[in-house]
Design a protein around this motif. Structure first.
Motif, PDB file in Angstrom:
ATOM      1  N   TYR A  11       7.233 -28.320  -1.288  1.00  0.00           N
ATOM      2  CA  TYR A  11       6.534 -29.316  -2.113  1.00  0.00           C
ATOM      3  C   TYR A  11       5.098 -29.506  -1.640  1.00  0.00           C
ATOM      4  N   ARG A  52       8.333 -34.100  -6.262  1.00  0.00           N
ATOM      5  CA  ARG A  52       7.818 -34.582  -4.974  1.00  0.00           C
ATOM      6  C   ARG A  52       6.392 -34.084  -4.734  1.00  0.00           C
ATOM      7  N   GLU A  55       4.192 -36.388  -6.573  1.00  0.00           N
ATOM      8  CA  GLU A  55       4.141 -37.671  -5.868  1.00  0.00           C
ATOM      9  C   GLU A  55       3.184 -37.591  -4.683  1.00  0.00           C
TER      10      GLU A  55
END
Length: 246
Positions: A11, A52, A55
């Motif tokens: 990620y 993620r 985010e």
């Protein structure tokens, strides 16, 4: 004994890739970034991993999610440093984003100051080629920088001596003219008060704080290829790659 670090989590690799696109100017304020579904397909990862990554970009202040619409690049005042400039030059063949332009205020041969001579390994012949420029966008000047090159490079790359912009950037031009490839770079940073000349060029009040970056590019044989000193005005952020704490 120290251990070899494992690769970054997937990620973070995705987040850093998109972040680099933003800092290079490939993705501009207001542009939509790929969706979770698109990232999952492109990177062959799960949807939670893709989510993620978005985010992480949001936590870094680079993007914002708009309910029912998507995720978009935020409007940021960012210092685009050498890493992003070189990356854009290699990807797009142009060093500046739309709306940015440089004014070359001086170019040619000069006696190198001590710190430049030391960085470039100049001993007997202290003459070096310099290119001083002010980079602007629609709001005015955003960076003042001077690049320095050793005499042998100046002789093989004549455009460095001319007060005209080099579309692909000085480093890529030097690589093409000399066959020497930039391999890695080292930066040193400090903050101090702007000199009178710096304040005038960057349209700052006298005594304003500025960020100074000394940047040295080395070739594949670890020889210095370029020394650059950049001066950045206050209230603009510079971003670094994330790093592990252990």
């Amino acid at each position: 004994m120290p251990q070899i670090e494992e690769a970054q989590p997937k990620y973070l690799q995705i987040a850093h890739y998109i972040r680099d696109q933003i800092l290079r100017g490939d993705l501009r304020p207001g542009d939509e970034v790929p969706s979770e579904r698109q990232l999952a397909a492109d990177w062959k990862v799960s949807r939670p991993t893709a989510a993620r990554s978005l985010e992480a970009l949001s936590h870094q202040g680079l993007v914002e999610k708009r309910q029912g619409s998507g995720t978009y690049v935020r409007s940021l005042e960012v210092n685009r440093r050498a890493r992003e400039l070189y990356g854009r030059a290699r990807q797009a063949g142009k060093i500046y984003t739309p709306g940015e332009y440089a004014v070359i205020t001086s170019a040619g041969w000069l006696e190198a100051p001590d710190h430049v001579a030391e960085a470039l390994g100049l001993v007997k012949d202290r003459r070096a080629v310099h290119r001083r420029r002010v980079t602007n966008n629609q709001d005015g000047p955003i960076t003042l920088s001077t690049s320095w090159f050793a005499p042998d490079i100046g002789q093989r790359a004549p455009k460095l001596l001319e007060p005209e912009r080099i579309q692909e950037g000085a480093l890529l031009y030097v690589e093409n003219m000399t066959g020497r490839q930039g391999s890695y770079a080292e930066d040193r940073m400090c903050a101090r008060e702007a000199t009178g000349e710096e304040a005038e060029d960057l349209q700052l009040a006298a005594g304003s704080a500025v960020l100074i970056v000394h940047h040295v590019v080395f070739d594949l044989q670890d020889r210095p290829l370029e020394f650059a000193e950049a001066t950045y005005p206050p209230h603009r952020w510079a971003f670094e790659q994330g790093y592990p704490l252990t």
